[in-house]
Design an enzyme around this catalytic site. Structure first.
Site, PDB file in Angstrom:
ATOM      1  N   HIS A   8       8.183  -7.544  -3.937  1.00 60.83           N
ATOM      2  CA  HIS A   8       6.763  -8.032  -4.429  1.00 60.83           C
ATOM      3  C   HIS A   8       6.922  -9.325  -5.066  1.00 60.83           C
ATOM      4  O   HIS A   8       7.120  -9.302  -6.248  1.00 60.83           O
ATOM      5  CB  HIS A   8       6.238  -6.733  -5.382  1.00 60.83           C
ATOM      6  N   CYS A  27       5.223  -5.968   1.425  1.00 56.84           N
ATOM      7  CA  CYS A  27       5.724  -4.828   1.634  1.00 56.84           C
ATOM      8  C   CYS A  27       5.018  -3.886   2.573  1.00 56.84           C
ATOM      9  O   CYS A  27       5.309  -4.081   3.891  1.00 56.84           O
ATOM     10  CB  CYS A  27       5.359  -4.039   0.164  1.00 56.84           C
ATOM     11  N   TYR A  28       3.952  -3.017   2.426  1.00 53.97           N
ATOM     12  CA  TYR A  28       3.306  -2.358   3.644  1.00 53.97           C
ATOM     13  C   TYR A  28       2.853  -3.586   4.681  1.00 53.97           C
ATOM     14  O   TYR A  28       2.975  -3.419   5.916  1.00 53.97           O
ATOM     15  CB  TYR A  28       2.145  -1.770   3.186  1.00 53.97           C
ATOM     16  N   GLU A  37       4.430 -11.005  -6.486  1.00 49.12           N
ATOM     17  CA  GLU A  37       3.630 -11.210  -7.450  1.00 49.12           C
ATOM     18  C   GLU A  37       3.842 -10.618  -8.764  1.00 49.12           C
ATOM     19  O   GLU A  37       2.962 -11.023  -9.669  1.00 49.12           O
ATOM     20  CB  GLU A  37       2.192 -10.731  -6.686  1.00 49.12           C
ATOM     21  N   ASP A  93     -17.331  -9.987 -21.793  1.00 45.97           N
ATOM     22  CA  ASP A  93     -17.960 -10.017 -20.358  1.00 45.97           C
ATOM     23  C   ASP A  93     -19.534 -10.241 -20.668  1.00 45.97           C
ATOM     24  O   ASP A  93     -20.289 -11.098 -20.066  1.00 45.97           O
ATOM     25  CB  ASP A  93     -17.801  -8.746 -19.560  1.00 45.97           C
ATOM     26  N   LYS A 104     -10.799 -11.206 -16.020  1.00 44.07           N
ATOM     27  CA  LYS A 104     -11.127 -11.104 -17.253  1.00 44.07           C
ATOM     28  C   LYS A 104     -10.384 -12.412 -17.998  1.00 44.07           C
ATOM     29  O   LYS A 104     -10.943 -12.852 -18.803  1.00 44.07           O
ATOM     30  CB  LYS A 104     -10.079 -10.007 -17.979  1.00 44.07           C
ATOM     31  N   GLY A 151       0.788  -1.056  -0.179  1.00 44.61           N
ATOM     32  CA  GLY A 151      -0.029   0.000  -0.059  1.00 44.61           C
ATOM     33  C   GLY A 151       0.827   1.415   0.021  1.00 44.61           C
ATOM     34  O   GLY A 151       2.138   1.095   0.403  1.00 44.61           O
TER      35      GLY A 151
END
Length: 512
Positions: free
Chosen positions: A169, A82-83, A171, A227, A368, A55
């Site tokens: 990070h 991280c945060y 990810e 979608d 998505k 964050g």
């Protein structure tokens, strides 16, 4: 309710959706909730593990987002990113300070503990991705350092509890072994269950739709986009003719869009679908309007008017179906609050609050890429499922300045040639979004022995993984030359082509 899954507490990281996607790719359900969600709700979800996201805040700032310390006493493994690592440190009595200068980019991750489960099968001195302005300077009691970089404590672990923190990070793809680190947390530490697949999802969702709808009727405004199309086919599979769709041809669609939609969903899938030809209505309302935000509002307002007119024909319908997907849900519950309006969202919205329908949103748990997988499993043709994004206002925001039928027809033809050539060259699936923009600029040209004075068009193609940032596509010169020749020779009204080589940021992908 997905038990034994991973819950991600959102502290405003730009990467939080990426964490969830990485975990779902492992076959484990991951859900993002705001950091201030009640502890009882987390308990009721019965997660296998909890991740505290990164964050933008500083943990020592006034009113910095925080969690109840009791979250660490639930007996559920926790990973702070991280945060999340800094907050864990502070809540346990450690110290977090400004790093002096922000660290952003690649760093070498040196492991201090070679037998820690979090780094199982991760080699020493691998590349990790940093993005922080603060760092942990003193670990809290009970924690030990398990990795470092030249500039900071890069990872920590509690000595008796399953509580971990990483400053980098895992990810993002720049962290080379990041996915392995997440896998270790998800499977070896949290012991989550692999019960998330699109096949299971379709089966469970069809059952849910049948139970929820019963013998009632459902209406859906089918745009032809991924979608709404996948939502329509999924609902149709569940309740058949109880679903009534309508497609609004705004006159601002791609070439032959109405024909393709009616053929695919009306003829192939045998759905009840009506095509509403509203070209004249939209173009009349847009007459003389050049401001992009005003154009958007007019298009959105007119769409709602037509929607209400069409919906009123189905007096016995109880449900309104929408192709809402998970990023829309996350955005609506975002912890970030109102952000500066760069431009209003491309999806046409603004349904009336006093609507008499109950919402049916079968895709609201999906990202998505997962929606596309569901579409393929349902048998929707690839050329419909793999299409690049198309904005709700359509060509209305790709025609800069005033919108007219002449300009829309010119742009449709030029855009169709660009897309056709991308497909022919095998480039369409390699770029993320490609289209043509028509400028309100005319220039002198010469064709044969005659002087021309016609429009300038711009080819735009962007590469991105998340549409938050993007780079321009490095398309081959000979390819661009071929596209330019075809458009100038075949499309009356354009005599000059340029190629947009700006990235996002500072530019946006769409021009308006």
């Amino acid at each position: 309710m997905h038990k034994k899954s991973i819950v991600i507490l959102d502290f405003g990281s730009q990467y939080n959706q990426l964490i969830a996607r990485r975990i779902r790719e492992m076959g484990v359900y991951a859900e993002i909730v705001p950091y201030f969600v009640e502890l009882d709700k987390i308990k009721a979800m019965e997660p296998a593990g909890i991740i505290l996201s990164g964050g933008p805040s500083s943990v020592y700032a006034e009113e910095a987002p925080t969690v109840s310390p009791e979250i660490y006493d639930l007996g559920i493994p926790v990973l702070g990113i991280c945060y999340g690592m800094q907050l864990t440190t502070q809540l346990f009595g450690g110290k977090v300070e400004s790093a002096g200068k922000k660290e952003f980019g690649k760093a070498e991750l040196a492991l201090d503990s070679l037998n820690n489960l979090l780094f199982d099968e991760v080699p020493n001195n691998s590349q990790a991705w940093m993005s922080h302005g603060d760092h942990v300077t003193t670990l809290a009691e009970g924690f030990s350092q398990i990795a470092h970089t030249d500039s900071c404590i890069a990872a920590m672990a509690h000595e008796t509890k399953a509580i971990y923190g990483v400053q980098f990070h895992p990810e993002v793809t720049h962290s080379v072994y990041g996915t392995q680190i997440l896998r270790n947390f998800v499977f070896k530490i949290a012991k989550a269950e692999q019960n998330w697949s699109m096949g299971n999802y379709i089966e469970a969702t069809i059952k849910d739709i049948k139970e929820k709808v019963g013998d009632k009727k459902v209406i859906l405004a089918l745009s032809g986009g991924v979608d709404s199309s996948v939502a329509a086919v999924l609902i149709h599979k569940a309740i058949g003719d109880q679903l009534n769709c309508f497609f609004v041809d705004t006159g601002l669609m791609r070439k032959d869009e109405a024909k393709k939609v009616m053929s695919t969903y009306g003829e192939h899938f045998k759905m009840n679908i009506e095509c509403v030809n509203a070209e004249e209505r939209f173009l009349t309302k847009l007459n003389g309007v050049s401001d992009p935000e005003q154009k958007r509002k007019i298009i959105g307002h007119e769409f709602i008017e037509i929607f209400n007119e069409e919906a009123s024909k189905f007096r016995d319908a109880s449900f309104l179906a929408q192709g809402t997907i998970y990023p829309d849900v996350i955005e609506s519950q975002s912890i970030k609050g109102p952000s500066a309006t760069i431009k209003s969202h491309h999806n046409v919205g603004g349904l009336p609050e006093d609507m008499k329908f109950e919402l049916l949103e079968p895709l609201r748990e999906l990202f998505k890429d997962e929606v596309r997988k569901v579409g393929r499993e349902l048998g929707i043709p690839n050329h419909m499922i793999d299409r690049h994004p198309f904005p709700g206002p359509g060509l209305g925001i790709r025609i800069l300045g005033e919108v007219t039928k002449e300009k829309a027809d010119i742009l449709r033809e030029a855009d169709d040639i660009f897309i056709e050539e991308l497909r022919k060259e095998g480039l369409y699936d390699k770029v993320s979004q490609a289209f043509v923009v028509l400028l309100p600029v005319k220039s002198v040209g010469v064709m044969g022995d005659e002087r021309t004075y016609e429009y300038t068009a711009v080819l735009r193609s962007a590469d991105t993984t998340d549409f938050m940032t993007a780079t321009w596509s490095h398309l081959p010169y000979d390819f661009l030359g071929r596209v330019s020749n075809r458009i100038i020779n075949e499309v009356k009204g354009i005599n000059r082509l340029t190629y947009d080589i700006s990235s996002k940021p500072p530019a946006t992908i769409e021009w308006e």
